[in-house]
Design an enzyme around this catalytic site. Structure first.
Site, mmCIF file in Angstrom:
data_model
loop_
_atom_site.group_PDB
_atom_site.id
_atom_site.type_symbol
_atom_site.label_atom_id
_atom_site.label_comp_id
_atom_site.label_asym_id
_atom_site.label_seq_id
_atom_site.Cartn_x
_atom_site.Cartn_y
_atom_site.Cartn_z
ATOM 1 N N LYS A 111 13.453 -3.272 2.669
ATOM 2 C CA LYS A 111 14.206 -2.127 3.189
ATOM 3 C C LYS A 111 15.232 -2.582 4.240
ATOM 4 C CE LYS A 111 10.541 0.091 4.741
ATOM 5 N NZ LYS A 111 9.393 -0.763 4.371
ATOM 6 N N ARG A 126 7.317 -11.863 13.718
ATOM 7 C CA ARG A 126 6.752 -10.613 14.216
ATOM 8 C C ARG A 126 5.242 -10.766 14.376
ATOM 9 N NH1 ARG A 126 9.116 -5.744 10.630
ATOM 10 N NH2 ARG A 126 7.006 -5.011 11.066
HETATM 11 P P1 AMP Z 1 8.356 -1.691 10.348
HETATM 12 O O1 AMP Z 1 9.293 -2.570 11.086
HETATM 13 O O2 AMP Z 1 9.065 -0.535 9.679
HETATM 14 O O3 AMP Z 1 7.480 -2.455 9.388
HETATM 15 O O4 AMP Z 1 7.378 -1.037 11.423
HETATM 16 C C1 AMP Z 1 6.528 -1.834 12.223
HETATM 17 C C2 AMP Z 1 5.450 -0.976 12.843
HETATM 18 O O5 AMP Z 1 6.038 0.030 13.687
HETATM 19 C C3 AMP Z 1 4.601 -0.188 11.854
HETATM 20 O O6 AMP Z 1 3.528 -0.946 11.328
HETATM 21 C C4 AMP Z 1 4.118 0.976 12.736
HETATM 22 O O7 AMP Z 1 3.097 0.558 13.617
HETATM 23 C C5 AMP Z 1 5.344 1.261 13.580
HETATM 24 N N1 AMP Z 1 6.246 2.242 12.914
HETATM 25 C C6 AMP Z 1 7.517 2.023 12.474
HETATM 26 N N2 AMP Z 1 8.049 3.130 11.930
HETATM 27 C C7 AMP Z 1 7.089 4.086 12.019
HETATM 28 C C8 AMP Z 1 7.010 5.449 11.617
HETATM 29 N N3 AMP Z 1 8.039 6.051 10.990
HETATM 30 N N4 AMP Z 1 5.864 6.117 11.869
HETATM 31 C C9 AMP Z 1 4.823 5.534 12.501
HETATM 32 N N5 AMP Z 1 4.818 4.253 12.886
HETATM 33 C C10 AMP Z 1 5.941 3.518 12.656
#
Ligand code: AMP
Length: 215
Positions: free
Chosen positions: A13, A161
């Site tokens: 994404k 990360r």
């Molecule tokens: P990502 O970078 O999108 O993989 O997000 C990393 C982490 O941030 C996720 O595993 C969640 O803990 C938190 N996070 C990001 N976006 C959301 C969302 N829309 N709702 C809830 N938690 C989120």
């Protein structure tokens, strides 16, 4: 144009959102990126979110929807937005409808990056970025041309990360399957979902996404 990129962690994404930013002057709103900077800056939101993120769980709907609302308020109404990693629950999908409607915006497309979940573990646990410019790399699929030196900015520091480890990734996948995948029918009913093969190479996915936006 406002679009959602949907798919499990590691589906690409963020990569595809960056391509759209380059190709179409759209703005990427990634709740993951916003939360990571809140953690880095030690803001009240960051302090709350850190442990939840490290455990691979979802941060509260209220927090992420407020972040998105604030980010939208900073944009001109005619700036195209790519929602990356948001919405992730039915409640967030509902909030997004409201956030858009009150700002005279509407959703044109939801692109689901369709991927093989087993292959994602390798994709995610191998990824790292340049600490200086953010260029993305991978232990197997994309190493810097010169070992230890960023191709883009010559930086020599790289970072991973903290939630990109196998155990947390499994929890993140579980959250996706249990809470995020079930929101697809909401958009299916509106006939705005297109499934794109996220296992194809980045350039092919980029071309497929472009086709959807031009349709
Ligand atoms: P990502 O970078 O999108 O993989 O997000 C990393 C982490 O941030 C996720 O595993 C969640 O803990 C938190 N996070 C990001 N976006 C959301 C969302 N829309 N709702 C809830 N938690 C989120």
């Amino acid at each position: 144009m406002n679009i959602i990129l949907l798919g499990p962690p590691g589906a690409g994404k963020g990569t595809q959102a960056q391509f759209l930013v380059e190709d179409r002057n759209m703005v990427q709103l990634s709740t993951g990126d916003m939360l990571r900077s809140a953690v880095k800056e030690g803001t009240p939101v960051g302090l709350k979110a850190k442990a939840v993120m490290d455990a691979g769980q979802l941060v509260s709907d209220e927090i992420v929807s407020a972040l998105i609302g604030d980010a939208l308020d900073k944009l001109d109404t005619d700036t195209g937005v790519i929602f990356d990693g948001y919405p992730r629950t039915a409640a967030q999908a509902e909030s997004l409808d409201e956030l858009l409607a009150t700002r005279n915006r509407s959703l044109q497309h939801v692109i689901e990056l369709d991927v093989d979940v087993d292959a994602l573990i390798e994709r995610i646990t191998g990824r790292f970025t340049c600490a200086n410019c953010g260029e993305g790399y991978h232990d197997t699929f994309k190493t810097p041309a010169k070992d230890g030196v960023c191709d883009k900015c010559d930086g020599t520091e790289f970072k991973r990360r903290p939630d990109d480890n196998a155990e947390t990734v499994r929890k993140r996948m579980e959250e996706y399957r249990g809470k995020t995948a079930p929101i697809l029918p909401i958009y299916d009913k509106r006939n705005i979902v297109t499934r794109v093969d996220g296992m194809a190479d980045m350039a092919s996915v980029r071309a497929e996404v472009a086709k959807v936006l031009d349709s």
